[in-house]
Every structure is written in C-alpha cells, then in structure tokens.
Design an enzyme around this catalytic site. Sequence first.
Site, PDB file in Angstrom:
ATOM      1  N   LYS A 283      12.780  38.255  91.580  1.00 47.61           N
ATOM      2  CA  LYS A 283      14.073  37.864  92.146  1.00 47.61           C
ATOM      3  C   LYS A 283      13.841  36.825  93.233  1.00 47.61           C
ATOM      4  CE  LYS A 283      17.847  39.446  91.924  1.00 47.61           C
ATOM      5  NZ  LYS A 283      19.035  39.014  91.148  1.00 47.61           N
TER       6      LYS A 283
ATOM      7  N   HIS B  52      20.663  43.524  82.432  1.00 50.81           N
ATOM      8  CA  HIS B  52      20.614  43.385  83.878  1.00 50.81           C
ATOM      9  C   HIS B  52      20.561  44.780  84.502  1.00 50.81           C
ATOM     10  CE1 HIS B  52      23.427  43.636  87.409  1.00 50.81           C
ATOM     11  NE2 HIS B  52      22.636  42.703  87.874  1.00 50.81           N
TER      12      HIS B  52
END
Length: 434
Positions: free
Chosen positions: A204, A332
């Site tokens: 991320k 996700h």
Amino acid sequence: MLRQKGPRIKDIVITPIAIVDPPLLNAAGLHAPYALRIILEIITDDQISGISEIPGTSDIEQALYEAKELLIGKDVFQLNQIRTVLTERFGSESPLARGETPWDQRKLVHIFSSVEVACMDIMGKVLGRPIVDLLGGKMRESVPFSAYLFYKYEGAGGEFGFNLNPNAEGWEAAKQKQAINPEEIVFQARAMCKEFGFKSIKLKGGVFEPRIEVDTILALFEEFGPSVPLRFDPNAIWALDTAIQYGKELEGVLEYLEDPVRGQENMAAVRKVLKTPLATNMCTTSFEEIPASIKIGSEDIILSDHHFWGGLKASITLSGICETFGRDLSMHSNSHLGISLAAMVHLGAALPKMPYALDTHYPWQSDEVILGGRIKFTEGSVAVPDEPGLGVELDKVALARLHQNYINCGLKKRNDEIEMQKKVPGWKFQSTRW
C-alpha cells in the site's frame, strides 16, 4: 420432507465493535488505534442463527436498526424481496453523489450485504450445505491470499495507540515495528510471508513521494525475485504524468499496478501507455460505472468487495460481467475479522476464475470474534469450510469484550485525516499529491 416455507426473521441483533488496529499509513492518513466493525446476528423463528460482519460507522448502525424494523417476519430465503424492501427504504446512491470516495459511504450495499451473508449462513444450516454450494459450488479446495504490506509507525494499536509487547516474537514482533523505508518494508515482508506462507505481495503506497515507494518495490523485487508476484497501490494519489513515469520504470516488475491515478479517464490514459495490467477498487466501484469502464478501458482487473458491491451473489454477477468484457476479478480488503474472511473464502472458492491471490488485512488484526480463535493460513491459503453455512460461529464472550472496546474508544466512524493530524499537525488529505 422439504420444508414448505423458509424460516422467518424473528430478531436481528446489531453489535458495533472496535478491534485493535496498528498505525498503518495510506494516502488518506493514518489508521486509528481501533477499527470499527458491526456484527449482525439474524435469529429465525425456529432459533437458527446466521451472522455477518461489515465496516462500522454510527450512521450504518442506525440504518441497520431502521432495516431491522422492515425485515422482521421476512423469509430468509427470499433475498430478492429483502433487497427490494431495503432499496425502497434507502435508495441507491450514485457514484457522483459520493464525491471523492465513490467506493464508500453507501448505506444500501453495506446493509444488504450484511443481511444477505447472515441469511445465507442460515440457508446453509437449514440445507446442511456450505455457502460456497449456494453460490454455484466449489471450484477450488483452498483460496490463496496475498501479503499486504503497509508503511507504518511504531506500535500495535489499541489503547493509547501504542500497546507494545516487548515479549512478542516473529510476526507479532514485526507487526509492532516502524516501517517507513525500503529496508523496513522488506523486513516486514519477510516476517509476514514466513508466518503465513504468502506467495505474492502487495504494498500500500500513496504515503511518501514516489521515488521512495518505487525504490521499496524494487527492494522487494530484489529480495524475493520474479517468482513472487508484486502488486503496488499508490492509492490514486499520483498525477497522470507521475503514474506514467514510474509505471514505465516498474514494467516487468509488477503483477499489476492498482489505482495509480484517480478516476476512470485518468486510469484509461495510463492503461494506454503501460504494459502492466491496471487494477482498481477506486475508479470502478459499482455496476453503474461498468459501462463507462468498458467504453474507455479504465482497468484490467476489478478488485471487488462483497461489503461494497452488494453481497456475495452480486459478486458472482460481477464475475460474469468481467468475464464477458475481458476483465479479471480479484478481491479488495479492509480491516476485518474471521466472519468477513470466511465469507471471502466461500466467494473465492465459487468464482469460476481466480487468477490473482486475494487481498486481506487479517494478519494485521489481533482480535477475533469467532469460536476457536483465528482462522489459519496454510501456505498463504485458507481451506474452504465444509460445515453448513459460513462454517464459523460467533464467540459471544469475545463479542461483548469488543463491544466494550467500542464504547470505551469513543470512535463513531473512520477518519484517517484526523488521526494523521495527531502525528503531523495541519496535515490535509489531497486527492492528487504527487
């Protein structure tokens, strides 16, 4: 003898909880010491219980109480009727109306997904079959997940946002450590992959200037080599030129690049230039957005989430649409516990194609709300439950403790900007930062 009528909803128990969450960084700011979830338990007139878990806010909690009044007495098998009732009450929010976060802030999909999963848990128990069988049947015996790396500050979350355990070892120790540069992220990756056996890695980003984050990906590639697929998510914080510049540098390194820029038009422009597949959970986030996505070619992979796409069956529908129009589908994740993970596993097992390991935040969470403790990963995968329904049951003692956490922590919704300002006074979210 088959029952002539399905079990009917007698009660719905709505319990907001707060789970310990480490100080993870992203483009929107910083995770709070606690992440909020809501546990839903539907109880039928013949005392069969079904459970689900969704992201929590005080607004969603209130909406669930409104939904409860509409659903008492409904047949749990009649999900089309249930969806119609909820749609009439809450309506369908357009992506445009959701502004900067079109993937979030939707009541209907959150509420229906929670009700659907709990009802399907009950259906499975009535029929003696796991949820995967209600979704069309098992295509794989276990579902692979990817390591999910974060830049982070020191700490493990919880009370005072720090809560360090000096006696922790292995991943539990690594989870507490600061990770704000390539070397520290590589250390984090080694510890997570060793603990859970993950065979692919996602970072991320959107936290630091692009050079640092790209160097982090290159350090991971050097450490793990081409046999471990890498994904990178700049969190839609880059400008178009930035995405093209660094996207070209990372060609041949990444399995896919996730949301380097904001919006379908910008994603389509990047996709025309790069060879690396583009994935999204930010620019194509609802069925209404798919026609434009197909028309302009904004992504190669949609990262679905049954909490945000309207449930498990809607996700199966999405899979068919993706196959029709040449898209791949993966999943996700958000900060979640075992109920959500079990639902993801059933869905992942039922997907006709699953070319990419799924995302999960689960290694970052320490709490659990299911009996028997935390779900086990074997070589980066979770075995598909064979038990009826979800295959997990609610731990009422843990539920009460986590609900008390919710009361004590005082949080009512997630706001990463406010948490970041506690570390960096005056910090503001920017939709395009670099």
